[in-house]
Design a protein around this motif. Structure first.
Motif, mmCIF file in Angstrom:
data_model
loop_
_atom_site.group_PDB
_atom_site.id
_atom_site.type_symbol
_atom_site.label_atom_id
_atom_site.label_comp_id
_atom_site.label_asym_id
_atom_site.label_seq_id
_atom_site.Cartn_x
_atom_site.Cartn_y
_atom_site.Cartn_z
ATOM 1 N N ALA A 1 -32.271 68.711 -46.638
ATOM 2 C CA ALA A 1 -31.991 68.894 -47.633
ATOM 3 C C ALA A 1 -33.805 68.757 -48.653
ATOM 4 O O ALA A 1 -33.853 69.299 -49.808
ATOM 5 C CB ALA A 1 -31.352 67.265 -48.392
ATOM 6 N N GLN A 2 -34.666 68.468 -47.516
ATOM 7 C CA GLN A 2 -36.009 68.658 -48.489
ATOM 8 C C GLN A 2 -36.678 69.509 -48.031
ATOM 9 O O GLN A 2 -37.507 69.739 -49.457
ATOM 10 C CB GLN A 2 -36.902 67.202 -47.277
ATOM 11 N N THR B 1 -35.318 71.105 -51.111
ATOM 12 C CA THR B 1 -35.477 71.147 -52.383
ATOM 13 C C THR B 1 -37.716 72.309 -52.563
ATOM 14 O O THR B 1 -37.850 72.039 -53.284
ATOM 15 C CB THR B 1 -36.172 69.794 -52.883
ATOM 16 N N GLN C 1 -36.993 74.961 -53.275
ATOM 17 C CA GLN C 1 -37.171 76.061 -54.472
ATOM 18 C C GLN C 1 -37.545 75.067 -55.618
ATOM 19 O O GLN C 1 -38.449 76.128 -56.352
ATOM 20 C CB GLN C 1 -35.394 74.522 -55.237
#
Length: 405
Positions: free
Chosen positions: A175-176, A179, A182
């Motif tokens: 998930a990190q 992010t 993105q």
């Protein structure tokens, strides 16, 4: 001897002149009396003159009363674009006036630190994946040994917990990384729609933050704007809208879909349109209603900010119309004359102006009623004898009435 006095010649002449004067006076009075009796007899026998007039008929018709409003041309969409990540603006790809397509890059924030962070997180994901594989193998062996009785239930639970922890750490690292990727993509701000750049507030090298506007001070870059709160402003103007204000008294006549026309005087052009948005809020200061009318603008010829005038055409309503020249009186006391038994009769009416030649009859007359009109109308009073003339005959020259055998 008697003496007789004989009048002199002068005395006789004087008496004769007096007698003749009296006789002449009597004759003159007789003539005057006779003349007076003759005039009275002639007046008594002479008929009263009739006033020649025309007739105007009260006619039903459908009336379209345009509603007029004024306003301003606005873009279909307007967006001020700022950075999506905190950092220094190191590239601006467009100038004011540039026409861009959806997805075109507009400006870029320095991304060196973000790229390094992405690389770090990619390695953390790899590490977490290795820990997951190791914990999964340990759990599989513990499960096999537990079946043979060589590993207790507590040992199996410990292996299972280690495997679950490794999977959770992998999930966090993944998930990190997503992010960070993105953020790296967000370093390049792209056009959200097809449009034109209408303002540029900063130049390259400006540090800008996404946290509460910190670091968002303007440097007064190209375009001359300041205090814009972003880097660029983009407008979608392939479709523009005329934002028009109309008086609140006209609200019952207008609804979504009402046809109209937008006139832009500075361009000497008019565009057919209709009411697309009718704002429910009435401005308490101007007592006006906001109406929006779209206009197709594929060549970008219509610019936002132009002054516009709009005409709306509500559904027609049925009215009774009459020639304006048949109506007399003041604004508060209008009246017409009708012919009854050959004489004029005054009839009070209420009217509204339609145009320079026609009025709407609000009350006093009904459809088909005939009112007197014509150039002799000011000569008429209550009870005046009238003679109805044909307008067609009055318009025919006298020579045309001569018959040729």
């Amino acid at each position: 001897m008697k003496l007789f006095l004989v009048p002199g010649r002068s005395e006789t002449s004087r008496r004769r002149r007096m007698f003749m004067g009296v006789a002449l006076c009597v004759a003159a009075f007789g003539l005057l009396a006779a003349c007076g009796d003759g005039d009275e007899s002639a007046d008594a026998k002479k008929p009263v003159d009739q006033v020649s007039v025309f007739e105007s008929t009260v006619t039903p018709r459908e009336l379209v009363e345009p509603v007029i409003g004024t306003g301003t041309i606005a873009a279909a969409k307007t967006t001020v674009l700022g950075p999506r990540v905190t950092g220094i603006i190191d590239k601006i790809y467009v100038l004011v006036g540039a026409r861009v397509k959806e997805g075109d890059p507009l400006f870029h924030t320095r991304d060196v630190d973000i790229k390094n962070h992405v690389a770090e997180l990619e390695n953390q994901v790899k590490l977490a994946q290795a820990e997951v594989r190791k914990a999964s193998r340990a759990y599989t062996r513990a499960a096999d040994l537990h079946k043979s009785g060589f590993v207790s239930s507590g040992g199996l639970d410990t292996a299972q917990a280690a495997r679950d922890t490794a999977n959770a750490r992998l999930g966090i690292a993944t998930a990190q990384l997503a992010t960070a990727k993105q953020m790296l993509e967000d370093c390049t701000v792209r056009a959200p729609f097809d449009g034109v750049i209408t303002r540029r507030d900063v130049d390259e090298g400006k540090f800008m933050s996404t946290m509460g506007g910190m670091g968002m001070g303007m440097s007064g870059g190209e375009g001359g704007a300041s205090g814009g709160g972003g880097v660029l402003q983009i407008m979608k103007i392939d479709i523009v809208a005329a934002i028009v204000q109309i008086p609140e008294v006209d609200l019952p006549k207008i609804h979504v879909g009402t046809k109209g026309k937008v006139i832009i005087g500075s361009m000497n052009e008019s565009y057919d349109s209709e009411v697309y948005i009718l704002n429910d809020l009435i401005d308490v200061n101007t007592r006006a209603i906001e109406v929006r009318m779209p206009i197709l603008n594929p060549d970008y010829a219509i610019k936002p900010g132009l002054f516009a005038r709009a005409e709306f055409y509500p559904a027609p309503r049925k009215v009774l119309s009459l020639d304006r020249n048949a109506v007399l009186g003041t604004e508060s006391q209008r009246y017409v004359f009708k012919a009854e038994d050959g004489v004029a009769k005054r009839v009070p009416v209420m009217t509204r102006q339609i145009d320079t030649t026609t009025v709407e009859v609000v009350s006093g007359l009904k459809a088909g009623d005939v009112a007197l009109s014509g150039p002799n109308l000011p000569l008429i009073a209550e009870g005046t004898p009238v003679k109805i003339e044909s307008m067609a005959a009055a318009a025919t020259p006298a020579d045309d009435k001569t018959q040729t055998r």
